[in-house]
Structure formats: structure tokens, C-alpha cells
Enzyme design. Sequence first.
Site, PDB file in Angstrom:
ATOM      1  N   GLY A  32       0.808  -1.216   0.000  1.00  0.00           N
ATOM      2  CA  GLY A  32       0.000   0.000   0.000  1.00  0.00           C
ATOM      3  C   GLY A  32       0.839   1.262   0.000  1.00  0.00           C
ATOM      4  O   GLY A  32       1.888   1.352  -0.664  1.00  0.00           O
ATOM      5  N   ASP A  34       2.692   2.536   2.253  1.00  0.00           N
ATOM      6  CA  ASP A  34       4.022   2.291   2.837  1.00  0.00           C
ATOM      7  C   ASP A  34       5.015   1.884   1.739  1.00  0.00           C
ATOM      8  O   ASP A  34       6.109   2.455   1.617  1.00  0.00           O
ATOM      9  CB  ASP A  34       3.866   1.175   3.881  1.00  0.00           C
ATOM     10  CG  ASP A  34       5.058   1.025   4.797  1.00  0.00           C
ATOM     11  OD1 ASP A  34       5.969   1.864   4.727  1.00  0.00           O
ATOM     12  OD2 ASP A  34       5.069   0.062   5.593  1.00  0.00           O
TER      13      ASP A  34
HETATM   14  P1  ADP Z   1      -2.972   0.401   6.204  1.00  0.00           P
HETATM   15  O1  ADP Z   1      -2.067  -0.806   6.315  1.00  0.00           O
HETATM   16  O2  ADP Z   1      -2.708   1.428   7.304  1.00  0.00           O
HETATM   17  O3  ADP Z   1      -4.410   0.025   6.063  1.00  0.00           O
HETATM   18  P2  ADP Z   1      -2.728   0.943   3.320  1.00  0.00           P
HETATM   19  O4  ADP Z   1      -1.548   1.512   2.625  1.00  0.00           O
HETATM   20  O5  ADP Z   1      -3.109  -0.462   2.996  1.00  0.00           O
HETATM   21  O6  ADP Z   1      -2.467   1.165   4.891  1.00  0.00           O
HETATM   22  O7  ADP Z   1      -3.983   1.873   3.058  1.00  0.00           O
HETATM   23  C1  ADP Z   1      -4.167   3.128   3.666  1.00  0.00           C
HETATM   24  C2  ADP Z   1      -4.783   4.089   2.666  1.00  0.00           C
HETATM   25  O8  ADP Z   1      -3.734   4.593   1.817  1.00  0.00           O
HETATM   26  C3  ADP Z   1      -5.826   3.488   1.729  1.00  0.00           C
HETATM   27  O9  ADP Z   1      -6.946   4.389   1.653  1.00  0.00           O
HETATM   28  C4  ADP Z   1      -5.112   3.424   0.387  1.00  0.00           C
HETATM   29  O10 ADP Z   1      -6.016   3.584  -0.690  1.00  0.00           O
HETATM   30  C5  ADP Z   1      -4.217   4.648   0.505  1.00  0.00           C
HETATM   31  N1  ADP Z   1      -3.081   4.722  -0.421  1.00  0.00           N
HETATM   32  C6  ADP Z   1      -2.401   3.727  -1.056  1.00  0.00           C
HETATM   33  N2  ADP Z   1      -1.411   4.244  -1.807  1.00  0.00           N
HETATM   34  C7  ADP Z   1      -1.476   5.605  -1.657  1.00  0.00           C
HETATM   35  C8  ADP Z   1      -0.731   6.717  -2.188  1.00  0.00           C
HETATM   36  N3  ADP Z   1       0.288   6.516  -3.029  1.00  0.00           N
HETATM   37  N4  ADP Z   1      -1.107   7.972  -1.818  1.00  0.00           N
HETATM   38  C9  ADP Z   1      -2.133   8.187  -0.955  1.00  0.00           C
HETATM   39  N5  ADP Z   1      -2.853   7.187  -0.423  1.00  0.00           N
HETATM   40  C10 ADP Z   1      -2.535   5.918  -0.775  1.00  0.00           C
END
Ligand code: ADP
Length: 178
Positions: A32, A34
Site C-alpha cells: 500500500g 508504505d
Molecule cells: P494500512 O495498512 O494502514 O491500512 P494501506 O496503505 O493499505 O495502509 O492503506 C491506507 C490508505 O492509503 C488506503 O486508503 C489506500 O487507498 C491509501 N493509499 C495507497 N497508496 C497511496 C498513495 N500513493 N497515496 C495516498 N494514499 C494511498
Amino acid sequence: MKRFDIVVGDITCSDAEAIVNAANTSLLGGSGVDGAIHRAASQSLLEECRALGGCETGKAKLTKGYRLPAKYVIHTPGPIWQGGGLGEPALLASCYRSCLSLAAASGIETVDFPSISTGIYGYPLPQAATVALRAIMDWLSEHELPRRVRMVCHTEAVATIYRQTWNLWYAGEKADRI
Ligand code: ADP
């Protein structure tokens, strides 16, 4: 300048002084947002994170942004949703507060957040939006720094939930003060 906004975009392209990473407790990268932040920042971010020795859920740690446009990354592990009865709301609020507190203590003026815990960690979006907005708006009403905070939603659908939640709680009188 508007002190708070909800926008759609890719947080790795953000022009804020600091972006927040929805990390895991190892701080060693993941999927995601991260993964996207680590890929865009370069291997140097992973090396700095390795030296930090992890981070507890709800707390936050600061690193440089390396190849990101953002000068800093604030890493915060959000809670994994397990039904809501295991302190998830308090932990999620703590993520936002810890990041804002660390930013303010570091003199950081602009901070962009992703929607913490609402991807792989499964936190229901409307509930997460309520917690996130309350934590941010409470902070802004009591502190001068950061001067500007944005929620950067990856999709229009996510932004719609945040906007609806904001309208529900903050439209009207209170909004004039922010
Ligand atoms: P978590 O493990 O905390 O749930 P995720 O990364 O899976 O974190 O998701 C958290 C949010 O970040 C989701 O709404 C996802 O759509 C969003 N997300 C993923 N990539 C990006 C990005 N490049 N910029 C902004 N938001 C993002």
C-alpha cells in the site's frame, strides 16, 4: 491559507514539508502507501528506518524524505481493525495526534496524511474518517503548528467519505475558525 483540506492524489508526489506514512510496527516497509513511499524515497529511507528499531502502534517517528519531494516522512503504525472493541479508535486518534505533535515539535509547517488503517488494516472508512477528522480538527483548534494539514485520499471514493464526514461534523460555524 486554508488550514485544512481534503484532496485526491498520490501522497508520494505531495509538496508538503512532511508526509505521513501508514507504516507497520517494524518500520521496514510493506504494501500500500508504505510500499509506495519506500519505493519513491529510495533505499536510504529503509536504512534510516532500520536504525529506528520499530515503532509502537499509535506512536510516530520522523525520518528524512530522501528522493521524495517532501523533506520529512512521519511514520505511524495504525491499528489493525479487529471489530472495534480492542481500542482501535483510541489508537487511530493517537496516530494522528502523535504525528501532529512530532511535526509541531520539529517546526514542520505543512503535513499531508493518507487515510491511516483503512487499506490492508481494514478499518471501516466512515469510522476512520470520523476519528481522523476529530483528531486533526481538535489539534488545529489548539495549536499554531502545523500551519496546514491535508488528507490526501488515493481515490475520489475515499475523498467523498472524508468530505461527507467533514460536512457532518464541521460544516457551518466551526469551519469559519479553521
Ligand atoms: P494500512 O495498512 O494502514 O491500512 P494501506 O496503505 O493499505 O495502509 O492503506 C491506507 C490508505 O492509503 C488506503 O486508503 C489506500 O487507498 C491509501 N493509499 C495507497 N497508496 C497511496 C498513495 N500513493 N497515496 C495516498 N494514499 C494511498
